[in-house]
Motif scaffolding. Structure first.
Motif, PDB file in Angstrom:
ATOM      1  N   GLY A 113       2.968  20.768  15.205  1.00  0.00           N
ATOM      2  CA  GLY A 113       4.460  20.899  14.063  1.00  0.00           C
ATOM      3  C   GLY A 113       5.235  19.925  14.786  1.00  0.00           C
ATOM      4  O   GLY A 113       5.792  20.457  15.896  1.00  0.00           O
ATOM      5  N   ARG A 130       8.441  19.596  13.895  1.00  0.00           N
ATOM      6  CA  ARG A 130       9.544  20.077  13.899  1.00  0.00           C
ATOM      7  C   ARG A 130       9.693  21.194  14.999  1.00  0.00           C
ATOM      8  O   ARG A 130      10.691  21.386  15.598  1.00  0.00           O
ATOM      9  CB  ARG A 130       9.882  20.714  12.451  1.00  0.00           C
ATOM     10  N   VAL A 131       8.605  21.879  15.161  1.00  0.00           N
ATOM     11  CA  VAL A 131       8.577  22.875  16.358  1.00  0.00           C
ATOM     12  C   VAL A 131       8.601  22.330  17.531  1.00  0.00           C
ATOM     13  O   VAL A 131       9.687  22.616  18.480  1.00  0.00           O
ATOM     14  CB  VAL A 131       7.181  23.738  16.183  1.00  0.00           C
ATOM     15  N   THR A 132       8.032  21.169  17.851  1.00  0.00           N
ATOM     16  CA  THR A 132       8.184  20.357  19.011  1.00  0.00           C
ATOM     17  C   THR A 132       9.505  19.872  19.383  1.00  0.00           C
ATOM     18  O   THR A 132      10.136  19.635  20.305  1.00  0.00           O
ATOM     19  CB  THR A 132       7.267  19.418  19.460  1.00  0.00           C
ATOM     20  N   ALA A 180      12.267  21.114  17.963  1.00  0.00           N
ATOM     21  CA  ALA A 180      13.082  22.073  18.564  1.00  0.00           C
ATOM     22  C   ALA A 180      13.038  22.257  19.818  1.00  0.00           C
ATOM     23  O   ALA A 180      14.284  22.661  20.842  1.00  0.00           O
ATOM     24  CB  ALA A 180      12.659  23.452  17.715  1.00  0.00           C
ATOM     25  N   GLU A 181      11.859  22.394  20.648  1.00  0.00           N
ATOM     26  CA  GLU A 181      11.536  22.586  21.882  1.00  0.00           C
ATOM     27  C   GLU A 181      12.011  21.358  22.634  1.00  0.00           C
ATOM     28  O   GLU A 181      12.647  21.716  23.818  1.00  0.00           O
ATOM     29  CB  GLU A 181      10.011  22.828  22.202  1.00  0.00           C
TER      30      GLU A 181
END
Length: 338
Positions: A103, A105-107, A109-110
């Motif tokens: 993802g 978007r998830v990465t 954010a991280e």
């Protein structure tokens, strides 16, 4: 393949970093002017001390806020990671739906969380990968924050920071091959990556981070990648240690309170609070501090033994750079190169 949503990373990072200390418009404008002047003043001081020559204005000096630093680094990381992403796309072993599984978007954010933490700490940075000759970033809010935190004379502290960061600009602009060499190491990392191994490393990394037993760099490195990272560690230790030696060598002649600044700043480098220390460990910033220390010992030893002119053989090309082991054994570098 788009593994990281860089725009989202910048958005998240900006929120995490925050705007920085409160300053009036006049104070902010004065800080920008003083930092620009400090960088310009530092160029001849660095060149005279090191013997490295560079054309004025080869790489621009940008005084930025935290969001500006975040955007610059997102752009830089996107460029550096392009060959790795391309390799993941090309290799037949890439699992289907890899992008969806992780993802972007998830990465994003991280990555944004990590950049946000760093964006509130970094005082300055030379970006060697920005076309055509790199650029120097001075992060004004962080410089003001630290000078207040350690009760430093603002003008002295700003020039002190400029001396260190301008040394990096001189290192790269006087030796244009350096940036190409570092980019070649990134490409070499890409050549060693197998998608399945990368995913396994990330899974192991999640467990290691939860246990606090490894840094981000440690957990995703195969033996081949560790060899490359060792070469990069040798280079970065040289660059950081050399800059520390320059600022300590030049500082006393132009910065009245340099001794007090160095003492207080070294104390601050140890980190404050449990969370700060944990994040420094996970991000490999403990290793970064070791680079300053070990690199400075290497540079001082060699310069004391053979002088600055012969030391400058280190800038001849990739083959004369010290290895990670030679950073810890400078006489071995002298024997090999000189």
């Amino acid at each position: 393949m788009n593994l990281i949503d860089w725009d989202f990373a910048v958005t998240v990072g900006s929120k995490v970093a925050g705007p920085g200390p409160e300053v009036s418009a006049d104070e902010a404008a004065a800080a920008v002017v003083e930092l620009r002047e400090g960088a310009a003043r530092s160029t001849p001081l660095v060149s005279e001390f090191t013997g490295l020559r560079t054309t004025a204005g080869t790489a621009p000096v940008l005084v930025v806020d935290r969001s500006g630093w975040l955007q610059a680094n997102a752009d830089g990381f996107a460029k550096i990671l392009t060959p790795i992403v391309d390799k993941l796309t090309e290799k037949k072993g890439a699992p289907s739906g890899l992008s969806a599984a992780i993802g972007s978007r998830v990465t994003g954010a991280e990555v944004g969380l990590l950049l946000g933490f760093l964006g509130s700490k970094v005082l300055g940075q030379f970006d060697p990968f920005h076309d055509p000759h790199g650029r120097l970033l001075l992060v004004a809010p962080n410089i003001v924050h630290v000078e207040r935190e350690i009760s430093a004379d603002p003008s002295d502290f700003r020039l002190w920071v400029c001396l260190h960061e301008e040394t990096h600009r001189v290192q790269f602009t006087a030796n244009p091959w350096l940036g190409d060499h570092l980019m070649a190491q990134m490409n070499a990392v890409a050549d060693t990556i197998e998608p399945s191994a990368l995913l396994d490393g990330l899974r192991r990394g999640a467990e290691a981070i939860r246990g606090g037993n490894a840094s981000v760099v440690d957990i995703v490195s195969s033996p081949e990648q560790k060899e490359i990272l060792d070469r990069v560690t040798g280079v970065m230790s040289l660059l950081e240690g050399h800059a520390d030696v320059v600022m300590d060598g030049v500082g006393p002649s132009v910065i009245p309170s340099v001794a007090q600044i160095r003492t207080k700043f070294n104390q601050r480098r140890q980190g404050v609070g449990t969370l700060d220390k944990l994040l420094r460990r996970l991000l490999g910033l403990d290793a970064k501090m070791a680079q300053y220390r070990d690199g400075a010992v290497f540079v001082r030893h060699v310069v004391d033994k053979v002088g600055m002119e012969q030391f400058n053989a280190v800038w001849t090309g990739p083959e004369t750079l010290p290895s990670k082991d030679e950073i810890g054994d400078p006489d071995a570098w002298v024997a090999r190169v000189l």
